[in-house]
Motif scaffolding. Structure first.
Motif, PDB file in Angstrom:
ATOM      1  N   LEU A 110       0.972  -1.339  -0.091  1.00  0.00           N
ATOM      2  CA  LEU A 110      -0.038  -0.303  -0.386  1.00  0.00           C
ATOM      3  C   LEU A 110       0.905   1.534   0.407  1.00  0.00           C
ATOM      4  O   LEU A 110       0.433   2.396  -0.574  1.00  0.00           O
ATOM      5  CB  LEU A 110      -0.820  -0.080   1.653  1.00  0.00           C
ATOM      6  CG  LEU A 110      -1.758  -1.330   1.146  1.00  0.00           C
ATOM      7  CD1 LEU A 110      -2.882  -1.033   2.057  1.00  0.00           C
ATOM      8  CD2 LEU A 110      -2.721  -0.972  -0.082  1.00  0.00           C
ATOM      9  N   ASN A 113       1.205   1.269  -4.508  1.00  0.00           N
ATOM     10  CA  ASN A 113       0.708   0.950  -4.765  1.00  0.00           C
ATOM     11  C   ASN A 113      -1.424   1.573  -3.975  1.00  0.00           C
ATOM     12  O   ASN A 113      -1.338   0.589  -2.886  1.00  0.00           O
ATOM     13  CB  ASN A 113      -0.224  -0.717  -5.371  1.00  0.00           C
ATOM     14  CG  ASN A 113      -1.017  -0.688  -6.511  1.00  0.00           C
ATOM     15  OD1 ASN A 113      -1.699   0.434  -6.577  1.00  0.00           O
ATOM     16  ND2 ASN A 113      -0.667  -1.310  -7.353  1.00  0.00           N
ATOM     17  N   ALA A 114      -1.426   2.758  -4.076  1.00  0.00           N
ATOM     18  CA  ALA A 114      -2.789   3.305  -3.389  1.00  0.00           C
ATOM     19  C   ALA A 114      -4.149   2.796  -2.934  1.00  0.00           C
ATOM     20  O   ALA A 114      -5.103   2.663  -2.331  1.00  0.00           O
ATOM     21  CB  ALA A 114      -3.046   4.697  -2.975  1.00  0.00           C
ATOM     22  N   SER A 115      -3.994   1.673  -4.637  1.00  0.00           N
ATOM     23  CA  SER A 115      -5.563   1.610  -5.337  1.00  0.00           C
ATOM     24  C   SER A 115      -5.712   0.280  -5.855  1.00  0.00           C
ATOM     25  O   SER A 115      -5.726   0.035  -6.755  1.00  0.00           O
ATOM     26  CB  SER A 115      -6.273   2.798  -5.581  1.00  0.00           C
ATOM     27  OG  SER A 115      -7.736   1.745  -5.906  1.00  0.00           O
ATOM     28  N   THR A 117      -5.611  -3.285  -7.493  1.00  0.00           N
ATOM     29  CA  THR A 117      -6.154  -4.510  -8.103  1.00  0.00           C
ATOM     30  C   THR A 117      -6.301  -5.892  -7.181  1.00  0.00           C
ATOM     31  O   THR A 117      -5.352  -6.092  -6.577  1.00  0.00           O
ATOM     32  CB  THR A 117      -5.622  -4.715  -9.391  1.00  0.00           C
ATOM     33  OG1 THR A 117      -4.846  -5.452  -9.904  1.00  0.00           O
ATOM     34  CG2 THR A 117      -6.529  -3.544 -10.817  1.00  0.00           C
ATOM     35  N   HIS A 143      -8.251  -4.082   0.625  1.00  0.00           N
ATOM     36  CA  HIS A 143      -8.806  -3.671  -0.291  1.00  0.00           C
ATOM     37  C   HIS A 143      -9.291  -2.235   1.240  1.00  0.00           C
ATOM     38  O   HIS A 143      -9.630  -1.844   0.443  1.00  0.00           O
ATOM     39  CB  HIS A 143     -10.116  -4.179  -0.916  1.00  0.00           C
ATOM     40  CG  HIS A 143      -9.029  -4.791  -2.238  1.00  0.00           C
ATOM     41  ND1 HIS A 143      -8.602  -3.877  -2.980  1.00  0.00           N
ATOM     42  CD2 HIS A 143      -9.743  -5.949  -2.361  1.00  0.00           C
ATOM     43  CE1 HIS A 143      -8.945  -4.850  -4.181  1.00  0.00           C
ATOM     44  NE2 HIS A 143      -8.924  -6.300  -4.016  1.00  0.00           N
ATOM     45  N   ALA A 146      -6.676   0.109   2.231  1.00  0.00           N
ATOM     46  CA  ALA A 146      -6.379   0.988   0.784  1.00  0.00           C
ATOM     47  C   ALA A 146      -7.674   2.239   1.693  1.00  0.00           C
ATOM     48  O   ALA A 146      -7.084   3.029   1.452  1.00  0.00           O
ATOM     49  CB  ALA A 146      -5.934   0.262  -0.730  1.00  0.00           C
ATOM     50  N   ARG A 147      -8.996   1.505   1.619  1.00  0.00           N
ATOM     51  CA  ARG A 147      -9.999   2.710   1.520  1.00  0.00           C
ATOM     52  C   ARG A 147      -9.397   3.910   2.605  1.00  0.00           C
ATOM     53  O   ARG A 147      -9.662   4.584   2.889  1.00  0.00           O
ATOM     54  CB  ARG A 147     -11.226   1.655   1.473  1.00  0.00           C
ATOM     55  CG  ARG A 147     -11.462   1.583  -0.052  1.00  0.00           C
ATOM     56  CD  ARG A 147     -13.360   1.251   0.782  1.00  0.00           C
ATOM     57  NE  ARG A 147     -13.371  -0.654   1.888  1.00  0.00           N
ATOM     58  CZ  ARG A 147     -13.481  -1.816   0.575  1.00  0.00           C
ATOM     59  NH1 ARG A 147     -12.519  -1.728  -0.394  1.00  0.00           N
ATOM     60  NH2 ARG A 147     -13.431  -2.185   1.941  1.00  0.00           N
ATOM     61  N   ALA A 150      -6.454   5.989   2.012  1.00  0.00           N
ATOM     62  CA  ALA A 150      -7.296   6.950   0.641  1.00  0.00           C
ATOM     63  C   ALA A 150      -8.247   8.397   1.789  1.00  0.00           C
ATOM     64  O   ALA A 150      -8.625   9.263   1.539  1.00  0.00           O
ATOM     65  CB  ALA A 150      -8.456   6.702   0.274  1.00  0.00           C
ATOM     66  N   SER A 152     -11.732   6.922   2.705  1.00  0.00           N
ATOM     67  CA  SER A 152     -13.020   7.003   2.361  1.00  0.00           C
ATOM     68  C   SER A 152     -13.628   5.556   3.049  1.00  0.00           C
ATOM     69  O   SER A 152     -12.770   5.712   3.744  1.00  0.00           O
ATOM     70  CB  SER A 152     -13.312   6.431   0.129  1.00  0.00           C
ATOM     71  OG  SER A 152     -12.146   6.393   0.491  1.00  0.00           O
TER      72      SER A 152
END
Length: 152
Positions: A110, A113-115, A117, A143, A146-147, A150, A152
């Motif tokens: 993370l 790569n902040a988002s 797959t 996942h 990561a949210r 971010a 969110s």
């Protein structure tokens, strides 16, 4: 030799050939990093060196070049790292033995790569083996983390 671990500098009187894993566990008493296979194939011993995931069982003290972060330095009980909080919320751990290495690999992913797959997660985590096979929960927790990171 001087080694910086979790933001603290330590003078370690040990053979430069000693694997970092044993210096962490036996010299510094940081036992969150686990011994699994000893040949860098299972991921249980994963730590960060300057933010990159490395297998501490194969990194010799004399070859260490950078600051080490272990699971103890990633987050604290009162201020968990997003990956640690997601691991708890998704009840990833069963036996728990591999989890510190799993968390450290996920946190390193993370940072790069902040988002990610599902494929990114599977690739990044492929070097971490879980005998309890909680891989779907691991992916969901990455996942979620990561949210969280971010906002969110």
């Amino acid at each position: 030799m001087q080694v910086t671990v979790n933001g603290q500098t330590h003078d370690i009187d040990a053979d430069p050939q000693m694997p970092l894993l044993w210096a962490l566990r036996e010299v510094l008493n940081l036992t969150g990093t686990k011994y699994g296979c000893g040949i860098a194939q299972c991921g249980a011993c994963t730590v960060h060196v300057d933010g990159m995931a490395v297998r501490s069982c194969q990194l010799r003290l004399g070859d260490l070049n950078g600051e080490v972060t272990t699971i103890e330095g990633l987050g604290q009980p009162q201020a968990l790292h997003a990956v640690q909080a997601a691991w708890i919320d998704h009840q990833v751990a069963q036996c728990g033995y591999c989890q510190s290495g799993q968390v450290m690999s996920a946190a390193a992913l993370l940072m790069l790569n902040a988002s990610p797959t599902d494929q990114d997660i599977d690739r990044a985590m492929s070097g971490n083996l879980c005998r309890c096979a909680t891989y779907p929960r691991i992916r969901a927790a990455v996942h979620d983390a990561a949210r969280r990171l971010a906002g969110s």
